[in-house]
Design a protein around this motif. Structure first.
Motif, short mmCIF file in Angstrom:
data_model
loop_
_atom_site.label_atom_id
_atom_site.label_comp_id
_atom_site.label_asym_id
_atom_site.label_seq_id
_atom_site.Cartn_x
_atom_site.Cartn_y
_atom_site.Cartn_z
N GLN B 222 2.84 2.16 1.72
CA GLN B 222 2.22 1.26 1.16
C GLN B 222 1.15 1.79 0.14
O GLN B 222 0.20 1.20 -0.32
CB GLN B 222 1.92 -0.16 1.92
N GLY B 226 3.66 3.20 -2.71
CA GLY B 226 5.09 1.89 -2.48
C GLY B 226 3.46 0.54 -2.66
O GLY B 226 2.70 0.26 -2.77
N ASN B 227 5.49 -0.20 -3.09
CA ASN B 227 5.19 -1.73 -3.25
C ASN B 227 3.96 -1.83 -4.43
O ASN B 227 2.58 -2.70 -3.40
CB ASN B 227 4.42 -2.40 -1.62
N SER B 228 3.66 -0.97 -5.03
CA SER B 228 1.91 -1.51 -5.99
C SER B 228 1.90 -1.76 -6.67
O SER B 228 2.81 -1.65 -8.18
CB SER B 228 1.67 0.21 -5.88
N TYR B 229 1.26 -2.84 -7.35
CA TYR B 229 1.09 -3.40 -8.69
C TYR B 229 0.10 -2.75 -9.33
O TYR B 229 -0.24 -2.22 -10.43
CB TYR B 229 0.68 -4.93 -8.03
N ALA B 230 -0.89 -1.78 -8.26
CA ALA B 230 -1.93 -1.42 -8.87
C ALA B 230 -1.20 -0.53 -9.84
O ALA B 230 -2.47 0.36 -10.96
CB ALA B 230 -3.33 -0.63 -7.37
N TRP B 232 1.37 -0.18 -11.20
CA TRP B 232 2.84 -0.94 -11.75
C TRP B 232 2.78 -0.16 -13.06
O TRP B 232 1.96 -0.31 -13.25
CB TRP B 232 3.25 -2.48 -11.46
N ARG B 268 -6.96 6.60 -6.02
CA ARG B 268 -8.47 5.21 -5.47
C ARG B 268 -7.83 3.74 -5.67
O ARG B 268 -8.02 2.94 -4.85
CB ARG B 268 -9.27 5.05 -5.87
N ARG B 272 -7.11 1.49 -2.45
CA ARG B 272 -8.40 0.04 -2.81
C ARG B 272 -6.89 -1.16 -1.94
O ARG B 272 -7.55 -2.06 -1.53
CB ARG B 272 -8.08 0.29 -3.77
N GLU B 273 -5.74 -0.99 -2.61
CA GLU B 273 -4.70 -1.80 -2.18
C GLU B 273 -4.35 -2.09 -0.82
O GLU B 273 -3.83 -2.78 -0.72
CB GLU B 273 -3.27 -1.20 -3.78
N GLN B 274 -4.39 -0.47 -0.52
CA GLN B 274 -3.75 -0.93 1.12
C GLN B 274 -5.12 -1.50 1.97
O GLN B 274 -4.99 -2.19 2.74
CB GLN B 274 -3.32 0.48 1.83
N LEU B 275 -6.19 -0.97 0.72
CA LEU B 275 -7.15 -1.28 2.27
C LEU B 275 -7.36 -3.25 2.50
O LEU B 275 -7.59 -3.62 3.55
CB LEU B 275 -8.73 -1.29 1.36
N VAL B 276 -6.94 -3.75 1.41
CA VAL B 276 -7.01 -5.08 1.40
C VAL B 276 -6.01 -5.83 2.55
O VAL B 276 -6.00 -6.90 2.41
CB VAL B 276 -7.26 -5.76 -0.42
N TYR B 277 -4.90 -5.18 2.44
CA TYR B 277 -3.97 -5.83 3.00
C TYR B 277 -3.66 -6.32 4.70
O TYR B 277 -4.67 -5.78 5.08
CB TYR B 277 -2.72 -4.74 3.36
#
Lengths: 106, 465
Positions: B222, B226-230, B232, B268, B272-277
């Protein structure tokens, strides 16, 4: 006023802690982040989920990574294996939020 | 002399994750430590079912495969492994891994396990001590009958991970060590960061950075695309996604990267995307070892697939630790049915109506029934936008999901078998899906509470093959 869909200015990731779902929303650019901060309120998020979120929605600003973090209480029908939802862990809360349109000044 | 850098790979994001990414990291000797996070919030409840059937189980059983494949390869390259795969039964996990390693002729491997997080047998004692386990969110007193409790594990910190590594462990099989504390334990060992006593502000900031690194890599792929909108539409291969590797310095700063030989992406955006998870207040991320303020961090790309991180701030650790008590709460049964054009939508409605009437006429104890149309509102229910009549009429295929909650298993069996007749009696062309859905899935809920940290009796044991 014009309408902007969140999908066009941000990405998002959501996850669960028991019955609480958090949705992190990350702006594509600093300008987009300014729009998010101004228009994407906790009330708007709660309304967009139309009853899926039973409790309070709290918004945190996270300037250094141009993100807003929404903490949605009582959002997952009990959460985890208590939830009867297909999306019992709220993984698709991010997707639904990205569909939201905000009205911004021209 | 060059500054010391410790390389930690996020080798596993959940119980059952693929070991292939970790295998590649080992083959390329691209990490000093593999960090395996096997425990999601409800994993212990799943492991409890194993332990009920067999008291020597209750650990993440994928370690049996890993002990035959990944672990020997790692040890031969001097790579050490830190996991919470011990689940509810770290001693048994260690014994099992030792047995598998010995069978392969591997001797002298030090296997550490950590105990003390399991408070199931101590709940009455805690009550006597005046620790009432009130609900963390609602404040409600804890008063559930003992036979409804499936497990009770307290989230412990990095102390025992550090101790085990200090004592030379090649592999650690912990129980409910909080996810990011597995990584913090590695760093506290490697850089001798103080976890106990009264750390200085500088030390607290290092611990906070260590937790942040752990948080970023604890979900494996992640963080690396993986599982990434950022990222996409994900214009990189994902079938062979490389898992994240953190190169950490003594001051707590780190570079996140990945193997270039595999797929995925570290940017980045992915970090970032995993940081907010699964973070709540970013200024107060509470862990057993330190409270982390993530609101002043620096995150920048320093090269292709390289992101530099620094600047997390630490506050003294909380006085209480979080205890999660699993509670049995009845059953959920669900099933899926599909219809094709023409009239797929109307067939679904007709089907749902028939199911309701069949159930009304039976002696069932259904507490709640949910009906959704897959393809329309299965995932987002009432929040989904309503498609036009025309779209619904032309849809090539749609499905029905029925789900019920009930206290007894008889209701689940009877309710689901009573609607199978609709295969012949229902709207034309029903497709039921053998193996889909589940009857009498156990419904578990979590009771979060706080306990004083002094009551936890953490212990490290080491066995050698």
């Amino acid at each position: 006023m014009k309408k902007i869909r969140l999908m066009d200015i941000a990405s998002a990731r959501s996850g669960d802690k028991n019955d609480v779902c958090n949705i992190g929303v990350m702006a594509h650019t600093p300008q987009d982040y300014a729009l998010l901060k101004k228009y994407l309120t906790a009330e708007l998020v709660k309304r967009h989920f139309n009853g899926l979120i039973k409790g309070e929605v709290v918004r945190y600003e996270w300037d250094c990574i141009e993100a807003l973090n929404f903490i949605c209480h009582e959002a997952l029908d009990g959460g985890g294996s208590s939830s009867m939802r297909m999306d019992n862990l709220g993984k698709n809360f991010s997707s639904h939020l990205l569909r939201l349109e905000i009205e911004v000044a021209d | 002399m060059e500054e010391k850098v410790v390389r930690i790979a996020g080798a596993q994001g959940f119980y059952g994750d693929s070991p292939l990414a970790a295998m590649h990291i080992v083959q390329e000797k691209a990490a000093d430590y593999l960090m395996h996070d096997a425990l999601a919030e409800l994993t212990l409840s799943i492991l409890q079912k194993d332990r009920q059937k067999d008291p020597t189980l209750g650990y993440a059983r994928d370690i049996e495969l890993l002990a035959r494949t990944l672990y020997p390869a790692a040890f031969s390259s001097g790579i050490r492994i830190v996991s919470n795969s011990g689940g509810l039964n770290p001693p048994s996990a260690a014994a099992r891994v030792a047995e598998i390693l010995r069978k392969q002729g591997l001797t002298g491997i030090k296997i550490a396990y950590i105990t003390g997080d399991d408070l199931l047998s101590r709940i009455p004692e805690l009550h006597k001590q005046g620790i009432y386990l009130n609900h963390l969110d609602t404040g409600e007193p804890f008063s559930t009958a003992a036979n409804q409790i499936t497990h009770a594990n307290v989230y412990i910190g990095a102390r025992s991970v550090k101790e085990a590594l200090d004592r030379g462990a090649d592999i650690i099989l912990a129980g409910r060590v909080a996810d990011p504390c597995l990584t913090l334990g590695i760093l506290a060992h490697a850089f001798n960061w103080p976890l106990e006593g009264q750390p200085s502000q500088q030390d607290l900031d290092k611990l906070a950075c260590g937790i942040t690194v752990g948080h970023v890599i604890e979900c494996g792929g992640q963080a690396s695309g993986g599982n990434s909108y950022a990222e996409w539409p994900m214009d990189y291969p994902i079938h062979n996604l490389a898992y994240p590797i953190a190169h950490v310095r003594e001051d707590g700063s780190a570079i996140f990267t990945r193997l270039k030989s595999q797929g995925g992406k570290v940017s980045r955006n992915t970090i970032r995307e995993q940081l907010v998870y699964e973070i709540h207040d970013p200024a107060n991320y509470i862990t057993p070892d330190v409270i982390v303020d993530l609101t002043h961090i620096e995150l920048k790309e320093t090269g292709p697939d390289e992101v530099f991180f620094s600047g997390a701030k630490g506050k003294p650790r909380p006085e209480k630790l979080k205890l999660a008590i699993g509670l049995f709460g009845g059953y959920i049964s669900e099933q899926f049915f599909f219809f094709s054009w023409p009239y797929a939508y109307e067939k679904c409605l007709k089907f749902i109506d028939a199911v309701k009437k069949i159930w009304e006429n039976l002696p069932l104890q259904i507490e709640r029934a949910d009906f959704a149309i897959v393809g329309v509102n299965g995932i987002h229910q009432g929040a989904a936008p309503t498609p036009s009549r025309q779209w619904l009429n032309e849809a090539n295929e749609l499905g029905v999901r029925v789900a019920i909650r009930h206290a007894d298993e008889r209701t689940g069996r009877m309710a689901m078998s009573a609607i199978t007749c609709l295969g012949l009696n229902g709207p034309p062309g029903l497709n039921s899906m053998p193996g889909w859905g589940k009857t009498n899935r156990v419904k578990l809920s979590l009771w979060p509470t706080l306990v004083p940290r002094e009551i936890v009796e953490e212990k490290v044991e080491i066995i050698e093959t």
